[in-house]
Motif scaffolding. Structure first.
Motif, PDB file in Angstrom:
ATOM      1  N   ALA A 131      -1.734 -13.741  11.545  1.00  0.00           N
ATOM      2  CA  ALA A 131      -0.981 -12.606  11.258  1.00  0.00           C
ATOM      3  C   ALA A 131       0.423 -12.679  11.597  1.00  0.00           C
ATOM      4  N   SER A 132       0.892 -13.643  12.080  1.00  0.00           N
ATOM      5  CA  SER A 132       2.267 -14.024  12.487  1.00  0.00           C
ATOM      6  C   SER A 132       3.046 -14.524  11.210  1.00  0.00           C
ATOM      7  N   THR A 133       2.131 -14.616  10.174  1.00  0.00           N
ATOM      8  CA  THR A 133       3.056 -15.175   8.969  1.00  0.00           C
ATOM      9  C   THR A 133       3.441 -13.708   7.925  1.00  0.00           C
ATOM     10  N   ALA A 134       2.909 -12.501   8.370  1.00  0.00           N
ATOM     11  CA  ALA A 134       3.169 -11.400   7.577  1.00  0.00           C
ATOM     12  C   ALA A 134       4.771 -11.095   7.372  1.00  0.00           C
ATOM     13  N   ALA A 135       4.802 -10.691   5.940  1.00  0.00           N
ATOM     14  CA  ALA A 135       6.189 -10.295   5.777  1.00  0.00           C
ATOM     15  C   ALA A 135       6.264  -9.081   4.841  1.00  0.00           C
ATOM     16  N   TYR A 136       7.412  -8.373   4.644  1.00  0.00           N
ATOM     17  CA  TYR A 136       7.490  -7.083   4.004  1.00  0.00           C
ATOM     18  C   TYR A 136       6.659  -7.191   2.550  1.00  0.00           C
ATOM     19  N   TYR A 137       6.842  -8.216   1.824  1.00  0.00           N
ATOM     20  CA  TYR A 137       6.482  -8.365   0.434  1.00  0.00           C
ATOM     21  C   TYR A 137       4.872  -8.777   0.240  1.00  0.00           C
ATOM     22  N   SER A 138       4.245  -9.064   1.614  1.00  0.00           N
ATOM     23  CA  SER A 138       2.845  -9.404   1.647  1.00  0.00           C
ATOM     24  C   SER A 138       1.962  -8.496   2.181  1.00  0.00           C
ATOM     25  N   VAL A 139       2.487  -7.564   2.629  1.00  0.00           N
ATOM     26  CA  VAL A 139       1.626  -6.294   3.116  1.00  0.00           C
ATOM     27  C   VAL A 139       1.585  -5.251   2.155  1.00  0.00           C
ATOM     28  N   GLU A 140       0.232  -4.684   2.218  1.00  0.00           N
ATOM     29  CA  GLU A 140       0.056  -3.352   1.435  1.00  0.00           C
ATOM     30  C   GLU A 140      -0.149  -2.384   2.474  1.00  0.00           C
ATOM     31  N   VAL A 141       0.698  -1.178   2.062  1.00  0.00           N
ATOM     32  CA  VAL A 141       0.796   0.085   2.622  1.00  0.00           C
ATOM     33  C   VAL A 141      -0.066   1.196   1.921  1.00  0.00           C
ATOM     34  N   ASP A 142      -1.060   1.684   2.477  1.00  0.00           N
ATOM     35  CA  ASP A 142      -1.725   2.647   1.584  1.00  0.00           C
ATOM     36  C   ASP A 142      -2.209   2.170   0.319  1.00  0.00           C
ATOM     37  N   GLY A 143      -2.751   0.989   0.409  1.00  0.00           N
ATOM     38  CA  GLY A 143      -3.328   0.352  -0.828  1.00  0.00           C
ATOM     39  C   GLY A 143      -2.365  -0.255  -1.825  1.00  0.00           C
ATOM     40  N   LYS A 144      -1.045  -0.282  -1.570  1.00  0.00           N
ATOM     41  CA  LYS A 144       0.114  -0.687  -2.395  1.00  0.00           C
ATOM     42  C   LYS A 144       0.927  -1.706  -1.786  1.00  0.00           C
ATOM     43  N   SER A 145       1.257  -2.539  -2.646  1.00  0.00           N
ATOM     44  CA  SER A 145       2.281  -3.589  -1.860  1.00  0.00           C
ATOM     45  C   SER A 145       3.636  -2.705  -2.285  1.00  0.00           C
ATOM     46  N   SER A 146       4.567  -3.531  -1.781  1.00  0.00           N
ATOM     47  CA  SER A 146       6.038  -3.100  -1.835  1.00  0.00           C
ATOM     48  C   SER A 146       6.568  -3.014  -3.486  1.00  0.00           C
ATOM     49  N   SER A 147       6.066  -4.146  -4.230  1.00  0.00           N
ATOM     50  CA  SER A 147       6.173  -4.379  -5.520  1.00  0.00           C
ATOM     51  C   SER A 147       5.578  -3.246  -6.488  1.00  0.00           C
ATOM     52  N   ASP A 148       4.414  -3.032  -6.069  1.00  0.00           N
ATOM     53  CA  ASP A 148       3.414  -2.103  -6.901  1.00  0.00           C
ATOM     54  C   ASP A 148       4.034  -0.705  -6.693  1.00  0.00           C
ATOM     55  N   TRP A 149       4.617  -0.374  -5.656  1.00  0.00           N
ATOM     56  CA  TRP A 149       5.049   0.985  -5.451  1.00  0.00           C
ATOM     57  C   TRP A 149       6.364   1.241  -6.222  1.00  0.00           C
ATOM     58  N   SER A 150       7.117   0.116  -5.917  1.00  0.00           N
ATOM     59  CA  SER A 150       8.482   0.213  -7.212  1.00  0.00           C
ATOM     60  C   SER A 150       8.005   0.085  -8.486  1.00  0.00           C
ATOM     61  N   HIS A 151       6.987  -0.405  -8.945  1.00  0.00           N
ATOM     62  CA  HIS A 151       6.706  -0.359 -10.168  1.00  0.00           C
ATOM     63  C   HIS A 151       6.280   0.973 -10.454  1.00  0.00           C
ATOM     64  N   ASP A 152       5.643   1.557  -9.716  1.00  0.00           N
ATOM     65  CA  ASP A 152       4.990   3.041 -10.106  1.00  0.00           C
ATOM     66  C   ASP A 152       6.219   3.887 -10.106  1.00  0.00           C
ATOM     67  N   ARG A 153       7.142   3.746  -9.231  1.00  0.00           N
ATOM     68  CA  ARG A 153       8.249   4.771  -9.286  1.00  0.00           C
ATOM     69  C   ARG A 153       9.090   4.565 -10.553  1.00  0.00           C
ATOM     70  N   VAL A 154       9.152   3.347 -10.970  1.00  0.00           N
ATOM     71  CA  VAL A 154       9.997   3.147 -12.041  1.00  0.00           C
ATOM     72  C   VAL A 154       9.249   3.995 -13.273  1.00  0.00           C
ATOM     73  N   ARG A 155       7.911   3.800 -13.374  1.00  0.00           N
ATOM     74  CA  ARG A 155       7.070   4.496 -14.486  1.00  0.00           C
ATOM     75  C   ARG A 155       7.105   5.765 -14.329  1.00  0.00           C
ATOM     76  N   GLU A 156       7.339   6.290 -13.399  1.00  0.00           N
ATOM     77  CA  GLU A 156       7.535   7.894 -13.122  1.00  0.00           C
ATOM     78  C   GLU A 156       8.849   8.383 -13.563  1.00  0.00           C
ATOM     79  N   LEU A 157       9.909   7.567 -13.421  1.00  0.00           N
ATOM     80  CA  LEU A 157      11.166   7.989 -13.618  1.00  0.00           C
ATOM     81  C   LEU A 157      11.272   7.781 -15.194  1.00  0.00           C
ATOM     82  N   ILE A 158      10.703   7.047 -15.842  1.00  0.00           N
ATOM     83  CA  ILE A 158      10.943   6.778 -17.346  1.00  0.00           C
ATOM     84  C   ILE A 158       9.977   7.759 -18.160  1.00  0.00           C
ATOM     85  N   LYS A 159       9.071   8.420 -17.427  1.00  0.00           N
ATOM     86  CA  LYS A 159       8.292   9.297 -18.343  1.00  0.00           C
ATOM     87  C   LYS A 159       9.017  10.408 -19.049  1.00  0.00           C
TER      88      LYS A 159
END
Length: 214
Positions: free
Chosen positions: A186-214
């Motif tokens: 667990a000591s190798t954990a980093a912000y880009y490799s964890v999932e919060v509420d089922g989504k990684s940081s990049s997944d959440w960012s992509h979802d935000r972009v999709r919402e903004l361009i709708k």
């Protein structure tokens, strides 16, 4: 053999020890060196021990005047509330990702962090995980061949926190954070490799972009 105050020295096994430990006699030196050793199983506990010893100031003088190693051990325990599990890489990474999703990240206040039981995967579970996360078939095959040499583990946390809403009122929230590591570390954990509420940081960012361009 004692080393003069202010001078760096070495233990019998060849390891160097800091100048502020020079001159400490006998068992006190051995205990101090033990407390300062690199942690192999719990980096967060090592953090606390180092913090406690630094709080002591001049370790050599402190240990001679205050019953040596026993006092340093008590001081280390007193620092547990400031470090321990709650300052581990895993918690830090999870909270960083969580804060990025808040309206006011600076208003985040941790209430409680609970660590759930670590989940060590079976061969079948690991295979299913790879099918979902690894697009390269050759890589999946290689990882499965190495299964017996690995320890694929999912680490899970529950974070309870307060954060301000759009009106500045603190609202209680709860999030789950998961981290997967093939070697069970667990000591190798980093912000880009964890999932919060089922989504990684990049997944959440992509979802935000999709919402903004709708």
């Amino acid at each position: 053999m004692l080393v003069p105050e202010g001078k760096a020295g070495r233990l019998k096994n060849g390891e160097e020890y800091p100048p502020n430990l020079a001159g400490i006699p006998g068992s006190s030196l051995r205990m101090a060196r033990y407390l300062l050793r690199p942690a192999k199983s719990d980096p967060s506990l090592d953090c606390c021990v180092r913090y406690a010893i630094l709080r002591a100031g001049d370790v050599g003088e402190f240990m001679r005047s205050m019953l040596g190693a026993a006092t340093v051990a008590l001081l280390a325990l007193s620092a547990l509330s400031g470090c321990s599990f709650f300052d581990s890489n895993l918690v830090t990474a999870c909270e960083k990702v969580l804060k990025q999703r808040l309206l006011s990240p600076s208003g985040y206040r941790r209430v409680e962090v609970s660590q759930l039981s670590d989940k060590v995967m079976t061969r079948e579970e690991y295979g299913n995980y790879l099918n979902k996360t690894e697009k390269d078939a050759n890589a999946r095959t290689l990882y499965m061949r190495l299964f017996d040499e690995l320890k694929p583990t999912i680490f899970s946390l529950i974070i309870r926190y307060d954060a301000p809403n759009a009106y500045g009122t603190l609202i209680r929230g709860i999030s789950a954070c998961d981290y997967f590591d093939r070697n069970g570390d667990a000591s190798t954990a980093a912000y880009y490799s964890v999932e919060v509420d089922g989504k990684s940081s990049s997944d959440w960012s992509h979802d935000r972009v999709r919402e903004l361009i709708k």
